[in-house]
Scaffold this active site. Structure first.
Site, PDB file in Angstrom:
ATOM      1  N   HIS A 155       0.834  -1.222   0.000  1.00 13.88           N
ATOM      2  CA  HIS A 155       0.000   0.000   0.000  1.00 13.88           C
ATOM      3  C   HIS A 155       0.864   1.265   0.000  1.00 13.88           C
ATOM      4  O   HIS A 155       0.442   2.310   0.489  1.00 13.88           O
ATOM      5  CB  HIS A 155      -0.948   0.039   1.202  1.00 13.88           C
ATOM      6  CG  HIS A 155      -1.677  -1.247   1.439  1.00 13.88           C
ATOM      7  ND1 HIS A 155      -2.903  -1.521   0.869  1.00 13.88           N
ATOM      8  CD2 HIS A 155      -1.327  -2.355   2.159  1.00 13.88           C
ATOM      9  CE1 HIS A 155      -3.295  -2.738   1.257  1.00 13.88           C
ATOM     10  NE2 HIS A 155      -2.353  -3.259   2.028  1.00 13.88           N
ATOM     11  N   SER A 276      14.507  21.607 -16.371  1.00 13.04           N
ATOM     12  CA  SER A 276      13.294  22.384 -16.592  1.00 13.04           C
ATOM     13  C   SER A 276      13.674  23.681 -17.280  1.00 13.04           C
ATOM     14  O   SER A 276      14.777  24.191 -17.088  1.00 13.04           O
ATOM     15  CB  SER A 276      12.626  22.668 -15.248  1.00 13.04           C
ATOM     16  OG  SER A 276      11.882  23.861 -15.318  1.00 13.04           O
ATOM     17  N   LYS A 282      15.644  21.578 -11.140  1.00 10.09           N
ATOM     18  CA  LYS A 282      14.938  20.352 -11.533  1.00 10.09           C
ATOM     19  C   LYS A 282      15.807  19.355 -12.296  1.00 10.09           C
ATOM     20  O   LYS A 282      16.658  19.726 -13.104  1.00 10.09           O
ATOM     21  CB  LYS A 282      13.730  20.709 -12.408  1.00 10.09           C
ATOM     22  CG  LYS A 282      12.624  21.415 -11.673  1.00 10.09           C
ATOM     23  CD  LYS A 282      11.929  20.524 -10.669  1.00 10.09           C
ATOM     24  CE  LYS A 282      11.027  19.563 -11.358  1.00 10.09           C
ATOM     25  NZ  LYS A 282       9.649  19.958 -11.430  1.00 10.09           N
ATOM     26  N   GLU A 289       8.968   8.542 -17.098  1.00 13.02           N
ATOM     27  CA  GLU A 289       7.581   9.002 -17.288  1.00 13.02           C
ATOM     28  C   GLU A 289       7.076   8.613 -18.677  1.00 13.02           C
ATOM     29  O   GLU A 289       5.923   8.214 -18.846  1.00 13.02           O
ATOM     30  CB  GLU A 289       7.509  10.518 -17.116  1.00 13.02           C
ATOM     31  CG  GLU A 289       7.761  10.963 -15.687  1.00 13.02           C
ATOM     32  CD  GLU A 289       7.952  12.464 -15.602  1.00 13.02           C
ATOM     33  OE1 GLU A 289       6.963  13.189 -15.454  1.00 13.02           O
ATOM     34  OE2 GLU A 289       9.109  12.919 -15.719  1.00 13.02           O
TER      35      GLU A 289
END
Ligand code: ARG
Length: 461
Positions: A155, A276, A282, A289
């Site tokens: 979980h 970024s 970043k 992704e």
């Protein structure tokens, strides 16, 4: 009007012609088309259906076309209907009547599906070696992290201690099953539809076993209508790819989580991350992704093809022409994803101190504490309750289990003794999970050895 000028009195409308054409997609199968045609011509001459001279003209002509396409001295005409028509027309241009004899006892329906089976057979073989290489990378990374303790989750809540090696190796096992799924799919795919004709074979006395053998198929397909009209092998290939992508997507999701500031378990290499345009701090896990995102595309294509098939009467229908674009894209995505995942795994840095610190934080040895009481004779459910009380107290007081002395434990149960502290150390908790398939360093070493054996066996076969 070309080939069917006998029956037709008008050219195909230009939009209809564009709509009908598949050469933009199927031109990549030119080698397989030529291979299939050569086998067909050889068989035709062996069966005395065409002359030996015609066979030689056809085979030399086809070889010439192949090398001319490869050296770019022959440009594939993107206005042609498909690669099969293009090659046959070009062959006839080059060798005349012999070229027109090639299509004796054959239809584009058995031709196209033969080509596609040959083409996918090669692609699947490449995918298989990509999967093996990714497994090898995972194994190498795992071997360096057999002692890197991290929290295992259920979980997404810290559950019990595992190691980074054990966690990564779980993906290796999934990939090995993916590999065997592809192999299995390839066995079913590897049967020859050639000679099935349009749907009902042919009146010529051809030898389907011979073309099957020449093309390296296991055997000719037993039913001509099945041979030209099913694309289960396309869907099955897509399904195998979907399953593999699903596994890679889960791994990617974890790479994303682990490389976040909140976790900080790993650092992905600069070569596999992006910056970024506005936020200088970043480092984005774009490859992971995209893997997650492209998995959606792959599953979508699989669903698309099975939907395309579901209402088609036997035998060939032009709907089937839609089979190639999707499966080529699926294999292309999977191949690139396997490569990029391998790159990420090879280059990622493991922050084992951070992992271990997190493992020390979340009461993940609570089960061990209950097991400790159980081993001293207490029924597990009672032990579970007592430990629950201890965890409640500790979390309210924002303390770790090892922050307390023995007195606190004694308040909960007289059974506790000072050896409890050893029992709840992370190392101990881990090393005691030495069951086959478990996370203890000893068990993981065995897992890796066994996995290596499985992989080297699959490489041999
Ligand atoms: N381009 C077609 C395909 O990909 C070839 C088969 C055409 N057969 C036919 N009967 N029109 O499926």
């Amino acid at each position: 009007m070309g080939i069917w000028s006998g029956r037709f009195s008008k050219e195909l409308d230009s939009i209809a012609s564009e709509y009908n054409s598949s050469i933009g997609v199927d031109h990549v199968m030119f080698r397989e088309d030529i291979e299939g045609s050569k086998a067909h011509a050889k068989m035709l001459s062996e069966c005395d259906i065409i002359s030996k001279e015609d066979e030689e003209l056809i085979i030399n002509g086809l070889d010439g076309i192949k090398s001319d396409i490869e050296n770019k001295t022959l440009e594939i005409d993107m206005k042609a209907e498909d690669i099969h028509m293009f090659i046959e027309t070009e062959l006839t241009k080059r060798i005349g009547d012999a070229g027109k004899r090639l299509h004796t006892a054959r239809s584009r329906n058995d031709q196209v599906v033969t080509d596609l089976r040959l083409y996918l057979r090669n692609l699947i073989t490449e995918i298989e070696s990509e999967i093996v290489m990714l497994c090898e990378s995972i194994i190498a990374k795992s071997e360096q992290n057999i002692d890197s303790i991290m929290p295992g989750y259920t979980h997404l809540q810290a559950a019990q201690p595992v190691t980074f090696a054990h966690h990564l190796m779980a993906y290796c096992q999934m990939l090995i099953r993916d590999l065997s799924r592809f192999r299995d799919a390839k066995t079913r795919l590897n049967e020859s539809p050639l000679g099935a004709g349009a749907l009902a074979t042919t009146v010529y006395n051809i030898d389907r076993h011979r073309t099957s053998e020449l093309l390296g198929f296991n055997k000719p397909m037993l039913n001509s209508m099945d041979a030209v009209s099913d694309r289960d092998f396309v869907i099955e290939t897509e399904y195998c790819a979907s399953m593999t992508m699903m596994h890679l997507s889960r791994l990617s999701e974890e790479l994303i989580i682990w490389s976040s500031q909140e976790f900080g378990y790993i650092e992905l290499d600069d070569a596999f991350t992006t910056g970024s345009s506005i936020m200088p701090q970043k480092k984005n896990p774009d490859m992971a992704e995209l893997t997650r995102g492209k998995t959606g595309t792959v599953i979508g294509i699989t669903m698309g093809m099975i939907t395309t098939m579901k209402g088609l009467p036997l035998a060939y229908n032009k709907d089937l022409q839609e089979d190639k674009k999707g499966v080529f894209e699926v294999i292309d995505i999977l191949s690139k994803t396997l490569k990029v995942t391998r790159g990420m795994i090879d280059t990622l840095k493991v922050n084992s101190d951070t992992m271990k610190a997190k493992a020390n934080n979340g009461y993940i040895v609570a089960t061990d504490l209950a097991d400790y009481l159980t081993e001293k004779g207490m029924p597990f459910r009672d032990a579970y309750k007592i430990v629950g009380g201890i965890i409640k107290k500790a979390s309210e007081e924002k303390k770790n289990l090892e922050d307390y002395g023995i007195e606190m434990y004694r308040e909960f149960s007289e059974v506790f003794d000072t050896d409890l502290f050893e029992a709840i150390s992370l190392e101990k908790s881990l090393s005691r999970r030495a069951v086959y398939g478990g996370p203890s360093p000893v068990a993981v070493k065995k897992q890796i050895e066994e996995t290596k054996k499985i992989l080297s066996k699959t490489k041999e076969s």
